[in-house]
Design a protein around this motif. Structure first.
Motif, PDB file in Angstrom:
ATOM      1  N   PRO A 164       0.839  -1.201   0.000  1.00  0.00           N
ATOM      2  CA  PRO A 164       0.000   0.000   0.000  1.00  0.00           C
ATOM      3  C   PRO A 164       0.875   1.252   0.000  1.00  0.00           C
ATOM      4  O   PRO A 164       1.958   1.260   0.601  1.00  0.00           O
ATOM      5  CB  PRO A 164      -0.810  -0.132   1.293  1.00  0.00           C
ATOM      6  CG  PRO A 164      -0.015  -1.043   2.169  1.00  0.00           C
ATOM      7  CD  PRO A 164       0.711  -1.982   1.248  1.00  0.00           C
ATOM      8  N   LYS A 165       0.411   2.288  -0.671  1.00  0.00           N
ATOM      9  CA  LYS A 165       1.201   3.512  -0.789  1.00  0.00           C
ATOM     10  C   LYS A 165       0.469   4.668  -0.111  1.00  0.00           C
ATOM     11  O   LYS A 165      -0.710   4.910  -0.380  1.00  0.00           O
ATOM     12  CB  LYS A 165       1.449   3.831  -2.265  1.00  0.00           C
ATOM     13  CG  LYS A 165       2.269   2.765  -2.982  1.00  0.00           C
ATOM     14  CD  LYS A 165       2.415   3.077  -4.458  1.00  0.00           C
ATOM     15  CE  LYS A 165       3.339   2.088  -5.145  1.00  0.00           C
ATOM     16  NZ  LYS A 165       2.832   0.696  -5.094  1.00  0.00           N
ATOM     17  N   LYS A 166       1.178   5.372   0.769  1.00  0.00           N
ATOM     18  CA  LYS A 166       0.591   6.514   1.477  1.00  0.00           C
ATOM     19  C   LYS A 166       0.734   7.762   0.623  1.00  0.00           C
ATOM     20  O   LYS A 166       1.814   8.040   0.089  1.00  0.00           O
ATOM     21  CB  LYS A 166       1.290   6.710   2.822  1.00  0.00           C
ATOM     22  CG  LYS A 166       0.535   7.598   3.787  1.00  0.00           C
ATOM     23  CD  LYS A 166      -0.710   6.915   4.319  1.00  0.00           C
ATOM     24  CE  LYS A 166      -1.568   7.828   5.172  1.00  0.00           C
ATOM     25  NZ  LYS A 166      -0.921   8.218   6.440  1.00  0.00           N
ATOM     26  N   GLN A 167      -0.359   8.508   0.462  1.00  0.00           N
ATOM     27  CA  GLN A 167      -0.348   9.764  -0.279  1.00  0.00           C
ATOM     28  C   GLN A 167      -1.009  10.827   0.586  1.00  0.00           C
ATOM     29  O   GLN A 167      -2.241  10.906   0.678  1.00  0.00           O
ATOM     30  CB  GLN A 167      -1.102   9.626  -1.602  1.00  0.00           C
ATOM     31  CG  GLN A 167      -0.407   8.737  -2.620  1.00  0.00           C
ATOM     32  CD  GLN A 167      -1.038   8.837  -3.998  1.00  0.00           C
ATOM     33  OE1 GLN A 167      -2.191   9.260  -4.144  1.00  0.00           O
ATOM     34  NE2 GLN A 167      -0.294   8.443  -5.020  1.00  0.00           N
ATOM     35  N   GLU A 168      -0.187  11.612   1.278  1.00  0.00           N
ATOM     36  CA  GLU A 168      -0.675  12.627   2.222  1.00  0.00           C
ATOM     37  C   GLU A 168      -1.589  11.969   3.251  1.00  0.00           C
ATOM     38  O   GLU A 168      -1.151  11.112   4.006  1.00  0.00           O
ATOM     39  CB  GLU A 168      -1.343  13.775   1.460  1.00  0.00           C
ATOM     40  CG  GLU A 168      -0.376  14.499   0.538  1.00  0.00           C
ATOM     41  CD  GLU A 168      -1.016  15.617  -0.247  1.00  0.00           C
ATOM     42  OE1 GLU A 168      -2.262  15.728  -0.265  1.00  0.00           O
ATOM     43  OE2 GLU A 168      -0.261  16.394  -0.858  1.00  0.00           O
TER      44      GLU A 168
END
Length: 258
Positions: A164-168
């Motif tokens: 999973p990728k965190k974006q803000e």
């Protein structure tokens, strides 16, 4: 014990042929069909299913997975040895189950050696029957995986990008499975419990089970596999949200009233 997970379907002879190849080598083999209904060529879906199976099977189980759109090409056929065995194509299928078997060694199956062992020519388009099934059967008889080919670096095994990728304040997540009920499973685990989940412009309550909302209403929940799940009580979240396996979606976990 040998489990089988494939995208072969149940209409043709393929599953039967693979079982016949296994039983010819080890007539006492205990074969367990996990599913032969993985969406055709969906390595992500197959990896998720194999992960869930591995989590609940005893040590030394041999898991044969054949979702193999690259059959007959330069992709490797491999055996991964740990607390359990994975026998599968090196195309990313091992990504999720690999986390659960404490891998200690991996081997590339030499097709020429396999032909010598099984005493017949290997088809270029049916490695489930001619490579993976026989390898699983031979392992069940106590063959050392090194007899099939050379040891390879575990780190060289192909992995799917399923982190999973965190974006803000949001997550960029992938749909890794949609079950027969239309529940959407996303690649987020080990997260703090939110009050709501926002996805595709919808703010959805986070609850413990499906019956906490009215029939036809959306909810989010931890699901039985510990991944974030989006569901509709007595309906299909996949249909309602227009999602399919492999889709990327931006998801926000809301911890206050939002």
């Amino acid at each position: 014990m040998i489990t089988l997970t494939t995208d072969f379907g149940v209409k043709g002879p393929y599953v039967g042929e693979m079982k016949g190849a296994i039983l010819t080598i080890n007539p006492e083999a205990k074969i367990i069909d996990i599913t032969h209904s993985i969406t055709r060529h969906s390595i992500v879906e197959g990896s998720f299913v194999m992960e869930q199976v591995v989590k609940y099977f005893p040590p030394n189980t041999i898991h044969v997975g054949v979702i193999d759109p690259g059959v007959g090409t330069e992709r490797r056929a491999i055996i991964i040895e740990g607390t359990q065995f994975l026998v599968l194509p090196d195309n990313g299928l091992a990504t999720l189950p690999l986390k659960w078997i404490q891998p200690k060694a991996a081997y590339e199956i030499d097709l020429k050696k396999m032909e010598t062992i099984i005493g017949r020519k290997i088809s270029s388009t049916f490695h489930g029957r001619d490579v993976f099934g026989p390898a699983g059967a031979l392992l069940s008889l106590g063959y050392e995986p090194s007899r099939f080919g050379k040891e390879i670096d575990i780190e060289s095994i192909i992995k799917l990008d399923l982190e999973p990728k965190k974006q803000e304040d949001c997550w960029l997540l992938k749909v890794i499975y949609i079950d027969d009920f239309g529940n959407v499973i996303l690649n987020l685990e080990n997260y703090e419990r939110p009050k709501y989940v926002e996805i595709l412009g919808r703010k959805i309550p986070y609850l413990d089970t499906y019956g906490k909302v009215k029939p036809g209403e959306l909810l989010s929940l931890p699901g039985s596999h510990d991944y974030l799940e989006i569901a509709v009580n007595q309906g299909s979240a996949a249909e309602l949200l227009g999602l399919k396996v492999g889709d990327e979606v931006k998801v926000k976990l809301i911890y206050g009233e939002g």
